[in-house]
Design an enzyme around this catalytic site. Structure first.
Site, short mmCIF file in Angstrom:
data_model
loop_
_atom_site.label_atom_id
_atom_site.label_comp_id
_atom_site.label_asym_id
_atom_site.label_seq_id
_atom_site.Cartn_x
_atom_site.Cartn_y
_atom_site.Cartn_z
N GLU A 176 -11.30 67.69 65.15
CA GLU A 176 -10.51 68.68 64.40
C GLU A 176 -9.52 67.96 63.50
O GLU A 176 -8.33 67.92 63.76
CB GLU A 176 -9.76 69.63 65.36
CG GLU A 176 -9.11 70.81 64.64
CD GLU A 176 -7.59 70.82 64.76
OE1 GLU A 176 -7.02 69.83 65.24
OE2 GLU A 176 -7.00 71.84 64.37
N ASP A 220 -8.35 67.80 69.41
CA ASP A 220 -7.28 68.32 68.57
C ASP A 220 -6.63 67.18 67.76
O ASP A 220 -6.23 66.17 68.34
CB ASP A 220 -6.24 68.97 69.51
CG ASP A 220 -5.23 69.82 68.78
OD1 ASP A 220 -5.59 70.94 68.37
OD2 ASP A 220 -4.09 69.35 68.61
N ASP A 253 8.68 71.64 71.34
CA ASP A 253 7.94 71.90 72.57
C ASP A 253 6.81 70.89 72.79
O ASP A 253 6.07 71.01 73.75
CB ASP A 253 7.38 73.33 72.56
CG ASP A 253 6.46 73.60 71.38
OD1 ASP A 253 6.66 72.94 70.32
OD2 ASP A 253 5.55 74.44 71.49
#
Lengths: 619, 619
Positions: free
Chosen positions: B368, B339, B303
């Site tokens: 992160e 991210d 995905d």
């Protein structure tokens, strides 16, 4: 040192999860080709490689890293195969990488064939990538290298830069060079490999210093550091010492005993030096027209003129000063002791030492800079092979522990090689003045075992000379700097020197400053330390009682495992000065050191070995 | 941080015995003039200066040193005078230096006059050089400067980069942005100043993930990190969350409560993202023509499409990615959580963050990157303001001591600002799974007092949610990443969060990572540490029982002198969570910490003060 290896470590990492590779590139300054050594990952993104150094001079090296695309692909392929995934598309990806590599191998027909076969095999479903294929791909893979960006240098020096044993004496007290030559067998027998002579040049008469630093009276010989007279300067020899041929004979004869003659280079002039007449522009002038003498206000040294290194004529001056070193190197001198280098410009040393080494890579230079630590370290970085230290003034066990811990730390230990002197013609410490024979013994043992290089100002040391010029002074009474002396060596001291130097010679652990560790002694007058070779094949424990007045005793705790000694078996401690052998058990053992017999003990540990016979023996 | 000072230290030394001087030169990147600050010598050739930073952005600075010839001369003159020497010639030397300086002052008539008077006075026998003369000569002296040669940089960021309190929540679980806006008073009351929202963009449908990471069934909302659909990509807002105006209203309303809304920037696409159609050249393609999905073999994330940062069209791609940050910064967003930055090129971040800060120096970026330490440190060096850490996985007192000692060491602490999270939507640690309420309490207290910046994934933390998807997993059961959740906060937990954040707000020691020290606790389940302001005006001791199952007790030893507490008097330990006050004596004191009441205690030490009244009180 030639024959050693240089270890290079670097943090090498990339963003993402790709496999990476890294290499060290190195070459000797005179080589044109770089040699590549693959680096190996340790932990935490740290990589390491080693390269050997075989020639004197500078080696250049750098690091580069790159992403290993084929390696990444094959590592992932293995995981996919293990997970039972369909890897048909992946094998096609790999085959295309192989084909691209094949384009880059167009010169090498055999490799092109092998790569072609590999691509075909991948398309046919081969999913095991063997080491041969990986190596082939590493050779031709697209290598998008990230260079470190800086080229680093490591200077390779003669082994003597690391391990040397110095003996200083005033040749004029022996007579002349021929008389010194007769002393060589004795000096060699004691185990010295450098014979260091204070300046051997003509001495000035203006403001000449006499006995005990008073103005000279007629007939007094003057200080050898007041260099230069009508008869010549830094490239001349004092008439009473002999001729240049005599000197060269001495150097040659010393060489036969594996002794290097070290010259003392003091870049300063007496007022009578030929330079002062021929090149007044090399000196500072005072408003009254006179040349500025040396001073450390309020002290004046009117018998010494320093050079003005920043004169408008500095190029000619610097070239001339370099030529002093070159001249003596051409006469066979390989070792120089440099007087007060910290009072001359860093830039001069950097240039002069590099120039000297270009022609004479075998030279060794000892820096006599008793100044602030960072200045001493800087001189080492500029090219001095060795340096004097504060050792002479570190007397208590704790001071010695602190100082040698500091010197043993990185980065200092990477470039600074200490040379330990318990005495010099300028330094007769209070400890030697007041401690008598045990003080001389203890300081010798400390210097010889704490330092891979050490030296003594020999004749007074052997004679246990401890009388200062006056109370509170570190100057010798009737110092040999200003007058001739006839020394009477003490037989016991000579014997100890001979034994200690033999112990150094026979135990490689004592020939390097690397493997030094201090150990806990339950008595603050005892200093205990080991030196070991990297493989622990040679482990030497020294225990010195720094109190010259009382016997001291206590328990010493050793980290047996670090020293490669099995903790659950007894082991032999062989005391090398007396020859006594002790059987020790476990990490804590008792020692008692009496200054009245010998204030230091040097143990070599022998490991118990199983033999084919029924009895055990030690090696 | 603006308002702070930057301390610069350097080793400055020269050959010889001359007096030297040194200065730091600094300027803001947008300023043209350098400002000079004189350095002061400390010991051992170390010099120091400080300069203030008042504006956001980069400051440039460097160091230079020079020989102070007139200073050297005047220092030596004083010694000569003290020794009673004739200094006539020396004064002439000085007068000539003054005249030379006067040549350089030809523009400044008043100074020329003063220098002329000084030269005359010297020739007339004036041998006391006052500070005014020294300062004048420093201004016009020949300054043959040795520059350090490199210009260094320090980045000045908003105070929030150092001290921030984060609250993460999924806005969709609350409803939409308007519903989130209604929660702001509660979040502000709890003491948070950053509200961090996972991606707010349209979510893809291809390979959409459903509850507990299973393939989605119709109607399931999908993971917010599968960014992009027919409706738009990284600059669009998910229709169900509201309009851009709704979002800007939320940002504005939050700002009124001193809360920054932080957006999550995940540089990746769902297969339905407009970029995949409009810019297929920004992605890697497999041999079968499909776009390469994300994977960590053998795991596949079909995905998610990663960008190909090394595409031939990387310039257009990088500019577009930068424009995502710029777009949201223009909508009022000042804080970004990025991210997985370590899976994108270092070079991209270095460029993108510098460009972003050029236009928006107020932005704050949280990295992160849960990866190897050196990669995390590198990202901090490239410009990230803060970073996630391994805190979540450091549970024992010794692990915490070790980890925070490492982070507190130089140079890491100079550029790496940890942000401590006891939980995140991806991390429900075994400790929280098994420790119940005491575990949640202990980890909150640890995060809030060990770190000047910390955050919680709030709703499940307040609800004491500890159920994993399966045994051995750190994933939440029914994770909010894939489904909506209706959380029931625990009142006690909310109260503790509120109290702890108030303690942080009232105690400046907790607003910096600098003053952290660990202390010896005679119980390995107790972790004791203080944080102090540099002047010790605020001293906070935290003691946490890391065992969530048993009461632990022991003696804590404090270095009172270092903490500015008089050792010979009793002092007050005010426990700030419970409000209890204890009178402590000396360095060793008893603590008992029960997980059943509260597993951590936060003490503020009050010093006893003499007052004008007869009784004593504490401040």
């Amino acid at each position: 040192m030639t024959g050693e290896t240089v270890t290079v470590e670097a943090d090498v990492f990339a963003d993402g999860h790709d496999a990476i590779a890294a290499a060290v590139l190195f070459r000797h300054e005179r080589a044109r080709q770089w040699t590549t050594v693959a680096m190996t990952p340790l932990v935490n993104d740290r990589w390491r490689a080693e390269f050997p150094v075989t020639d004197l001079g500078r080696y250049l090296y750098t690091v580069e890293g790159w992403v290993d695309h084929f390696g990444t692909w094959s590592r992932q392929l293995a995981k996919r195969v293990a997970a039972g995934q369909d890897v048909k598309v992946e094998l096609e990806v790999g085959a295309r990488m192989v084909e691209a590599a094949s384009q880059r191998a167009n010169g090498a027909a055999r490799d092109v064939n092998r790569l072609g076969a590999l691509a075909t095999a991948l398309r046919a479903g081969k999913s095991e990538i063997d080491d041969g294929a990986l190596a082939l791909m590493r050779r031709y893979a697209e290598r998008d290298v990230t260079p470190y960006g800086r080229t680093l240098e490591v200077l390779v020096e003669p082994v003597k830069a690391r391990y040397s044993t110095w003996y200083e004496m005033f040749p004029r007290s022996a007579g002349n060079f021929k008389d010194v030559q007769k002393l060589l067998p004795k000096i060699a027998e004691m185990g010295f490999d450098v014979l260091y002579l204070p300046p051997i040049h003509p001495i000035g008469t203006t403001h000449r210093k006499g006995a005990n630093n008073r103005p000279a009276t007629p007939g007094e010989p003057g200080s050898p550091w007041a260099i230069g007279s009508e008869e010549g300067g830094h490239k001349s020899i004092h008439r009473e010492l002999g001729t240049l041929d005599d000197f060269k004979n001495l150097v040659r004869a010393a060489g036969e005993q594996k002794i290097d003659v070290a010259l003392d280079i003091a870049l300063q002039c007496s007022p009578d030096h030929p330079y002062t007449r021929e090149h007044p522009e090399w000196f500072k002038h005072r408003p009254d027209g006179s040349i500025q003498y040396a001073e450390n206000p309020p002290k004046k040294y009117e018998d010494i003129y320093p050079f003005d290194f920043e004169t408008d004529h500095w190029r000619e001056l610097w070239l001339e000063l370099l030529s002093i070193f070159t001249y003596w190197a051409e006469q066979g001198v390989r070792v120089f002791r440099v007087d007060n280098p910290h009072t001359k410009p860093f830039a001069f040393w950097e240039w002069a030492i590099a120039e000297l080494r270009r022609a004479h890579p075998e030279v060794l230079l000892l820096s006599e800079a008793f100044t602030r630590p960072k200045v001493m370290y800087r001189l080492a970085k500029l090219g001095f092979s060795q340096s004097y230290t504060y050792f002479a003034w570190r007397h208590t066990a704790f001071e010695l522990y602190q100082y040698f811990t500091e010197l043993g730390q990185s980065p200092v230990r990477e470039f600074f090689r200490p040379n330990l002197w318990p005495n010099t013609p300028d330094i007769l410490t209070e400890y030697l003045q007041t401690g008598g024979r045990p003080a001389f013994q203890a300081r010798l043992i400390l210097a010889a075992t704490l330092g891979a290089s050490y030296g003594i100002y020999g004749p007074p040391y052997e004679a246990l000379e401890g009388r200062p010029r006056e109370h509170g002074s570190e100057e010798y009474l009737d110092s040999e700097k200003y007058q001739l002396r006839d020394w009477q060596p003490d037989d016991g001291m000579r014997e100890l020197i001979t034994i200690v130097n033999r112990i150094r010679h026979e135990n490689p652990a004592l020939q390097s400053d690397r493997g030094l560790r201090f150990h806990f002694a339950e008595n603050e007058q005892l200093l205990a330390y080991t030196k070991t070779t990297p493989d622990n094949s040679n482990v030497i424990l020294t225990v010195v009682n720094v109190d010259p007045h009382h016997t001291q005793r206590g328990m010493i705790t050793l980290p047996l495992e670090e020293l490669g000694i099995e903790g659950d078996r007894s082991y032999q401690a062989h005391e090398l000065i007396s020859g006594a052998r002790y059987l020790w058990n476990g990490p804590r053992n008792y020692v008692e050191v009496s200054p009245f017999s010998m204030p230091g003990q040097i143990f070599r540990f022998r490991r118990r070995v199983r033999s084919e016979h029924d009895f055990e023996y030690f090696v």
